[in-house]
Every structure is written in C-alpha cells, then in structure tokens.
Design a protein around this motif. Structure first.
Motif, PDB file in Angstrom:
ATOM      1  N   GLU A  11     -25.222 -13.726  -2.588  1.00  0.00           N
ATOM      2  CA  GLU A  11     -23.937 -13.753  -3.267  1.00  0.00           C
ATOM      3  C   GLU A  11     -22.819 -13.663  -2.257  1.00  0.00           C
ATOM      4  O   GLU A  11     -21.984 -14.539  -2.133  1.00  0.00           O
ATOM      5  CB  GLU A  11     -23.869 -12.579  -4.243  1.00  0.00           C
ATOM      6  CG  GLU A  11     -22.528 -12.430  -4.914  1.00  0.00           C
ATOM      7  CD  GLU A  11     -21.806 -11.168  -4.486  1.00  0.00           C
ATOM      8  OE1 GLU A  11     -20.572 -11.203  -4.403  1.00  0.00           O
ATOM      9  OE2 GLU A  11     -22.474 -10.162  -4.222  1.00  0.00           O
ATOM     10  N   ASP A  12     -22.812 -12.592  -1.522  1.00  0.00           N
ATOM     11  CA  ASP A  12     -21.757 -12.371  -0.546  1.00  0.00           C
ATOM     12  C   ASP A  12     -22.283 -12.736   0.817  1.00  0.00           C
ATOM     13  O   ASP A  12     -23.324 -13.332   0.949  1.00  0.00           O
ATOM     14  CB  ASP A  12     -21.357 -10.891  -0.556  1.00  0.00           C
ATOM     15  CG  ASP A  12     -20.463 -10.565  -1.736  1.00  0.00           C
ATOM     16  OD1 ASP A  12     -19.385 -11.171  -1.829  1.00  0.00           O
ATOM     17  OD2 ASP A  12     -20.852  -9.727  -2.554  1.00  0.00           O
ATOM     18  N   ASP A  13     -21.549 -12.386   1.820  1.00  0.00           N
ATOM     19  CA  ASP A  13     -22.045 -12.475   3.162  1.00  0.00           C
ATOM     20  C   ASP A  13     -22.444 -13.921   3.490  1.00  0.00           C
ATOM     21  O   ASP A  13     -22.721 -14.723   2.629  1.00  0.00           O
ATOM     22  CB  ASP A  13     -23.294 -11.587   3.331  1.00  0.00           C
ATOM     23  CG  ASP A  13     -23.308 -10.961   4.712  1.00  0.00           C
ATOM     24  OD1 ASP A  13     -22.540 -11.431   5.568  1.00  0.00           O
ATOM     25  OD2 ASP A  13     -24.077 -10.018   4.922  1.00  0.00           O
ATOM     26  N   SER A 351     -16.721  -3.369   4.845  1.00  0.00           N
ATOM     27  CA  SER A 351     -15.836  -4.516   4.903  1.00  0.00           C
ATOM     28  C   SER A 351     -16.663  -5.798   5.057  1.00  0.00           C
ATOM     29  O   SER A 351     -17.583  -5.856   5.861  1.00  0.00           O
ATOM     30  CB  SER A 351     -14.942  -4.232   6.115  1.00  0.00           C
ATOM     31  OG  SER A 351     -14.376  -5.365   6.590  1.00  0.00           O
ATOM     32  N   HIS A 352     -16.377  -6.813   4.241  1.00  0.00           N
ATOM     33  CA  HIS A 352     -17.127  -8.079   4.316  1.00  0.00           C
ATOM     34  C   HIS A 352     -16.320  -9.206   3.692  1.00  0.00           C
ATOM     35  O   HIS A 352     -15.302  -8.957   3.042  1.00  0.00           O
ATOM     36  CB  HIS A 352     -18.480  -7.949   3.593  1.00  0.00           C
ATOM     37  CG  HIS A 352     -18.354  -7.729   2.111  1.00  0.00           C
ATOM     38  ND1 HIS A 352     -18.060  -6.500   1.571  1.00  0.00           N
ATOM     39  CD2 HIS A 352     -18.454  -8.581   1.059  1.00  0.00           C
ATOM     40  CE1 HIS A 352     -17.999  -6.596   0.247  1.00  0.00           C
ATOM     41  NE2 HIS A 352     -18.230  -7.867  -0.088  1.00  0.00           N
ATOM     42  N   CYS A 353     -16.778 -10.436   3.878  1.00  0.00           N
ATOM     43  CA  CYS A 353     -16.135 -11.610   3.258  1.00  0.00           C
ATOM     44  C   CYS A 353     -17.158 -12.323   2.387  1.00  0.00           C
ATOM     45  O   CYS A 353     -18.335 -12.379   2.727  1.00  0.00           O
ATOM     46  CB  CYS A 353     -15.659 -12.605   4.320  1.00  0.00           C
ATOM     47  SG  CYS A 353     -14.406 -11.934   5.417  1.00  0.00           S
ATOM     48  N   ILE A 360     -11.971 -17.857  -6.988  1.00  0.00           N
ATOM     49  CA  ILE A 360     -11.107 -16.682  -7.036  1.00  0.00           C
ATOM     50  C   ILE A 360     -11.885 -15.654  -7.851  1.00  0.00           C
ATOM     51  O   ILE A 360     -12.512 -16.004  -8.851  1.00  0.00           O
ATOM     52  CB  ILE A 360      -9.758 -16.997  -7.736  1.00  0.00           C
ATOM     53  CG1 ILE A 360      -9.038 -18.135  -7.024  1.00  0.00           C
ATOM     54  CG2 ILE A 360      -8.887 -15.756  -7.801  1.00  0.00           C
ATOM     55  CD1 ILE A 360      -8.617 -17.838  -5.605  1.00  0.00           C
ATOM     56  N   ARG A 361     -11.885 -14.422  -7.388  1.00  0.00           N
ATOM     57  CA  ARG A 361     -12.697 -13.385  -8.041  1.00  0.00           C
ATOM     58  C   ARG A 361     -11.808 -12.439  -8.845  1.00  0.00           C
ATOM     59  O   ARG A 361     -10.875 -11.848  -8.299  1.00  0.00           O
ATOM     60  CB  ARG A 361     -13.499 -12.641  -6.970  1.00  0.00           C
ATOM     61  CG  ARG A 361     -14.314 -11.466  -7.499  1.00  0.00           C
ATOM     62  CD  ARG A 361     -15.418 -11.083  -6.535  1.00  0.00           C
ATOM     63  NE  ARG A 361     -16.568 -11.991  -6.657  1.00  0.00           N
ATOM     64  CZ  ARG A 361     -17.772 -11.753  -6.156  1.00  0.00           C
ATOM     65  NH1 ARG A 361     -18.011 -10.625  -5.474  1.00  0.00           N
ATOM     66  NH2 ARG A 361     -18.759 -12.614  -6.310  1.00  0.00           N
ATOM     67  N   ALA A 362     -12.096 -12.327 -10.127  1.00  0.00           N
ATOM     68  CA  ALA A 362     -11.323 -11.429 -10.985  1.00  0.00           C
ATOM     69  C   ALA A 362     -12.209 -10.291 -11.462  1.00  0.00           C
ATOM     70  O   ALA A 362     -13.356 -10.516 -11.849  1.00  0.00           O
ATOM     71  CB  ALA A 362     -10.770 -12.202 -12.175  1.00  0.00           C
ATOM     72  N   ASP A 392      -8.995 -12.998  -3.761  1.00  0.00           N
ATOM     73  CA  ASP A 392      -9.772 -14.063  -3.144  1.00  0.00           C
ATOM     74  C   ASP A 392     -10.782 -13.376  -2.236  1.00  0.00           C
ATOM     75  O   ASP A 392     -10.428 -12.824  -1.200  1.00  0.00           O
ATOM     76  CB  ASP A 392      -8.824 -14.970  -2.349  1.00  0.00           C
ATOM     77  CG  ASP A 392      -9.571 -16.099  -1.644  1.00  0.00           C
ATOM     78  OD1 ASP A 392     -10.798 -15.966  -1.424  1.00  0.00           O
ATOM     79  OD2 ASP A 392      -8.919 -17.092  -1.292  1.00  0.00           O
ATOM     80  N   ASP A 393     -12.049 -13.392  -2.647  1.00  0.00           N
ATOM     81  CA  ASP A 393     -13.034 -12.576  -1.912  1.00  0.00           C
ATOM     82  C   ASP A 393     -13.515 -13.245  -0.624  1.00  0.00           C
ATOM     83  O   ASP A 393     -14.384 -12.711   0.062  1.00  0.00           O
ATOM     84  CB  ASP A 393     -14.204 -12.147  -2.813  1.00  0.00           C
ATOM     85  CG  ASP A 393     -15.256 -13.234  -2.985  1.00  0.00           C
ATOM     86  OD1 ASP A 393     -14.867 -14.415  -3.113  1.00  0.00           O
ATOM     87  OD2 ASP A 393     -16.455 -12.892  -2.999  1.00  0.00           O
ATOM     88  N   SER A 394     -12.931 -14.406  -0.283  1.00  0.00           N
ATOM     89  CA  SER A 394     -13.220 -14.953   1.050  1.00  0.00           C
ATOM     90  C   SER A 394     -12.443 -14.168   2.110  1.00  0.00           C
ATOM     91  O   SER A 394     -12.733 -14.254   3.297  1.00  0.00           O
ATOM     92  CB  SER A 394     -12.884 -16.449   1.114  1.00  0.00           C
ATOM     93  OG  SER A 394     -11.518 -16.675   0.881  1.00  0.00           O
ATOM     94  N   GLU A 396     -11.487 -10.657   3.910  1.00  0.00           N
ATOM     95  CA  GLU A 396     -12.175  -9.389   4.159  1.00  0.00           C
ATOM     96  C   GLU A 396     -11.803  -8.363   3.092  1.00  0.00           C
ATOM     97  O   GLU A 396     -10.635  -8.181   2.795  1.00  0.00           O
ATOM     98  CB  GLU A 396     -11.742  -8.886   5.546  1.00  0.00           C
ATOM     99  CG  GLU A 396     -12.355  -7.575   5.930  1.00  0.00           C
ATOM    100  CD  GLU A 396     -11.875  -7.137   7.311  1.00  0.00           C
ATOM    101  OE1 GLU A 396     -12.094  -7.875   8.292  1.00  0.00           O
ATOM    102  OE2 GLU A 396     -11.264  -6.047   7.393  1.00  0.00           O
ATOM    103  N   HIS A 397     -12.818  -7.732   2.499  1.00  0.00           N
ATOM    104  CA  HIS A 397     -12.535  -6.662   1.537  1.00  0.00           C
ATOM    105  C   HIS A 397     -13.525  -5.512   1.701  1.00  0.00           C
ATOM    106  O   HIS A 397     -14.616  -5.681   2.253  1.00  0.00           O
ATOM    107  CB  HIS A 397     -12.496  -7.182   0.099  1.00  0.00           C
ATOM    108  CG  HIS A 397     -13.713  -7.940  -0.341  1.00  0.00           C
ATOM    109  ND1 HIS A 397     -14.028  -9.205   0.109  1.00  0.00           N
ATOM    110  CD2 HIS A 397     -14.713  -7.609  -1.216  1.00  0.00           C
ATOM    111  CE1 HIS A 397     -15.145  -9.615  -0.455  1.00  0.00           C
ATOM    112  NE2 HIS A 397     -15.595  -8.661  -1.271  1.00  0.00           N
ATOM    113  N   GLU A 398     -13.104  -4.361   1.222  1.00  0.00           N
ATOM    114  CA  GLU A 398     -13.855  -3.117   1.427  1.00  0.00           C
ATOM    115  C   GLU A 398     -13.592  -2.234   0.215  1.00  0.00           C
ATOM    116  O   GLU A 398     -12.494  -2.259  -0.333  1.00  0.00           O
ATOM    117  CB  GLU A 398     -13.328  -2.449   2.715  1.00  0.00           C
ATOM    118  CG  GLU A 398     -14.011  -1.162   3.104  1.00  0.00           C
ATOM    119  CD  GLU A 398     -13.527  -0.655   4.486  1.00  0.00           C
ATOM    120  OE1 GLU A 398     -12.586  -1.263   5.054  1.00  0.00           O
ATOM    121  OE2 GLU A 398     -14.078   0.347   4.969  1.00  0.00           O
TER     122      GLU A 398
HETATM  123 MN    MN Z   1     -17.630  -8.683  -2.035  1.00  0.00          MN
END
Ligand code: MN
Ligand code: LMR
Length: 430
Positions: A11-13, A351-353, A360-362, A392-394, A396-398
């Motif tokens: 999913e991520d990464d 932290s990851h992208c 777009i992630r809601a 926008d989860d592309s 970096e988020h934490e």
């Molecule tokens: Mn994520």
C-alpha cells in the motif's frame, strides 16, 4: 505490452516492481551481429529453432497473447538447454536474457534461476549476470536469497555499484540494519554506475538515515534526489508519478473537486463509524500494517476497496460499502484503497511517503481522541469526528497517537482531479 504485470503489493512505501537493468547488455555492435548471423548459418538446426522462437515472441507481442509467449519461452529454453554448447556466446547471451525477461514477465521467476546460473557460469568474469539473478530474487520478494548472491558478488567485485545499492536495500528491508544499509547504499549511489541512480535507493537511504535520527543527512539525500529528477520534491517522494499534477500537502474539499461526494458521505459518518466499530469488535479481522512503517504501538486496517475494486470483505460493512460505491473517483481508484484504520494509544508511525501522486487521501474522522496528530510535509494537524482531513500522501507524513483510547478513521483514496480519463484507464494498479 501484454497486460500481465505484477503490481506492487504494498500500500505505502516504495516496493519492488519495475527494475533498472544491470547495465552492460546494451546495443549489440555491428560486428557481433555479423558474427551471430555467420554462426547461425553454420548450424541450420539451431538457426531454425532460433528463428522459430523469435517469431513466436514477436507474434505474442503483437497479439498480446500469453499462450504464444509461453510457446516462445519453451523454444528459448530448448535452445539454451539442448543447444547451449553449440551456439556462440553472443547468441547464448541474447536468448538467455530474452528468455529470462519473458519468464519474469509471465511471473515464472523460479524457472529463471537455472538460466541465470547458466549465464553466470558461462561468463564468470561478468558480475552483471549475478546481479540479474539478485534482481529476479527481489522481484519474487526473496530478499534472503538476493542477499546471499549480492554478498558473494561483493566479495569479488567490491566496487560494483549495482550490487552495492541492492545489498544496501536488502540490509535495510530484510534486516533493518540501518547503519550498514546506509554505508552500502551511499557507496553504491556514489559510484554512479548504471542502475544506481534510482529513486528507491535514494528513498531507502534517506529513510534509514531518518530512522537513526540523522535528519540533516536525510534531507541532503532527498534534495539531491529531487535535483536529479528522482523525486517530485524533497518532501514528495512517491515513485509512481505523473508529472504535471497539482501538488500540495493538505487539500480542501473544494480543491479535490469532489466536494459534493465528500459532503454526502459525511452525512452518514455515524453509520460508517458504527460499522467500523462492529468490525473492530470482531477479533482478528483487522490486519496489522505490514510494511515496517510502525515504530511503536499498534496500527491495524480493514480494507473495503483496493486497486479500483471492492474487496471480498466489503460486504461486511454493507452500508459503508454501498456509500463508497456511489463515489466513483474512490471506488474505481486503481491507485488506492478504502479502509478502516485503527490506531491504539502510544503508537508512532514513521515518516514515510505513499507510492504515487495519482491519488488524494481523505480521512473521515470516526472516533478521534485527544492527542492524535498527523504531520504532512511541515504542517501538523489532527482529526475531528465526522470531519474530513484531506492530504496528498505522496508527501512525507508521520502519525502519533499519544492519547488514551483508540482512534478510528475511514481512509478514502480518490483519483487526483487533474488526471484525464485516458490516464486513469492506462494507469497500472497499486
Ligand atoms: Mn501513509
Ligand atoms: C498513513 O496513511 O500513513 C496514516 O495516515 C494512516 C492512518 O491511519 O492515520
């Protein structure tokens, strides 16, 4: 190309789907081509089989037929296994590499190993065949096997950039040995060898540095990656991108262009919440996050839609499932999911992208206690019951949960509004 690509199962990464070539199997010289033809003329039996294989291969490509491609593969295999000793090096290389490429495409990774070893033993002086074997192992998610081959390669070719970056990648993702991963990834990237200037290696180098708290060094890696076009920016490090899409960390409902849908869904937030809570009380159906993104705590998810279709579990949340079905930009989003996500107290997500800028992630807040936070790029926010938090989860988020009771949200990925219908059609699923 035949539509049979393995898609990223994460999913991520950034995961391991498309691969850089190992370098030195570039265009054949005129002389090699001439010698090849001459060698074939001397051996009609081989020439016949060779031409048969090539023509099946071309037909498979033209007709997008997997069945014919399998026949081509059989011919290639016969050439390699029965006539291998009779063909010259140039032809052997060509058919063996073609065969491996086609078998990888068909997902027949195990069967390629044999052929890899034939190449390795025939061209012992050339490490690129060993590297190609490592790539096959990585494609099949066999990180330990890849590690072994790469380790051996490096013991003889200590400066081989391709082996260095791949070894670093394995140390990070198999062993979580960040210290050594950093050394190998860095050294490999610095060789500038073919295949080393790849977003995955920059991403993983930066990530390993961040996990060891070496933020400044990580930033430097990200800046360089962005400056040579591997990342959209130092914060936006997804690897499956379309270039021209509008990009910003947080979005409003209006900006997504899906305001009406989002407002409509919001009306039912309590029903959605209750379905989520009911599923949650059903022990064992939420699944642990599996990508090593969690630092401490507990983070589980329950997937309703993935890669543009309902999952077989969707019916377990029938109303939510039906509501999302009415929101096509989400239910048909080939590069996203819809899922319940639960965080327990004392959880920290590294932290990851995300993998792509095409969504777009809601998050719809369903049960949100105090002291829960999400940072996207350089801004930190929190959820609210019945409200959307859109990002926008592309980028970096934490995420932190420092509160005392569970946090539940519904994650809804939707197509980036700048995508054309053609683009949506042709996107590979993630
Ligand atoms: Mn994520
Ligand atoms: C993420 O996408 O990494 C997180 O936002 C997930 C979550 O449940 O908050």
């Amino acid at each position: 190309k035949i539509d049979n690509k393995q898609s990223a199962d994460d999913e991520d990464d950034a995961s391991w789907t498309k691969l850089p070539e190992s370098g030195d199997s570039g265009a054949q010289s005129y002389m090699e081509e001439f010698l090849k033809q001459q060698a074939l003329e001397e051996n009609p039996e081989v020439k016949d089989l060779y031409e048969k294989a090539k023509s099946l291969d071309a037909t498979a490509e033209r007709e997008k037929s997997n069945k014919i491609l399998l026949e081509a593969i059989e011919k290639y295999k016969e050439l390699i296994n029965v006539y291998g000793d009779k063909v010259n090096d140039t032809i052997f290389k060509e058919i063996a590499e073609k065969c491996i490429e086609r078998m990888r495409f068909m997902g027949k990774l195990k069967q390629t190993v044999d052929i890899h070893y034939k190449l390795i033993h025939r061209f012992v002086e050339n490490p690129s065949y060993r590297n190609q074997l490592a790539v096959t192992y990585l494609l099949g998610n066999r990180l330990s096997a890849a590690k072994l081959v790469l380790h051996e390669t490096l013991s003889e070719w200590r400066n081989n950039g391709f082996a260095l970056v791949h070894y670093g990648y394995v140390l990070k993702n198999l062993d979580q040995d960040y210290e050594n991963a950093i050394l190998y990834l860095r050294e490999g990237i610095e060789t500038n060898d073919p295949g080393t200037q790849d977003g995955r290696f920059y991403y993983n180098l930066g990530d390993a540095l961040q996990r060891l708290g070496r933020q400044e060094e990580a930033l430097e890696v990200y800046r360089k990656g962005a400056s040579i076009g591997l990342f959209l920016s130092e914060y936006q490090r997804s690897l499956y991108n379309i270039d021209r899409l509008k990009s910003k960390p947080f979005w409003t409902k209006v900006e997504t262009t899906y305001k009406d849908n989002l407002v409509e869904i919001q009306k039912y937030w309590q029903i959605i919440r209750d379905e989520g809570l009911k599923l949650l009380s059903n022990d064992g159906i939420f699944i642990n996050e599996q990508e090593n993104l969690k630092d401490t705590g507990d983070w589980k998810q329950f997937e309703l839609f993935a890669r543009g279709a309902a999952t077989k579990y969707c019916h377990m949340a029938p109303i939510t499932c039906k509501i999302i079905n009415g929101f096509k930009a989400a239910s048909s989003c080939k590069r996203g999911q819809v899922k319940f996500s639960v965080l327990h107290p004392n959880t920290h997500i590294h932290s990851h992208c995300g993998p792509t800028n095409c969504r777009i992630r809601a998050h719809l807040g369903l049960q949100v206690p105090e002291k829960t936070f999400i940072r996207v790029a350089n801004e930190t926010r929190s959820w609210k019951d019945g409200e959307w938090l859109i990002f926008d989860d592309s980028f970096e988020h934490e995420v932190w949960h420092n509160g005392t009771s569970i946090r539940l949200v519904l994650i809804v990925d939707m197509y980036h509004p700048d995508l054309t219908e053609d683009e949506k059609r042709s996107l590979s699923p993630i």
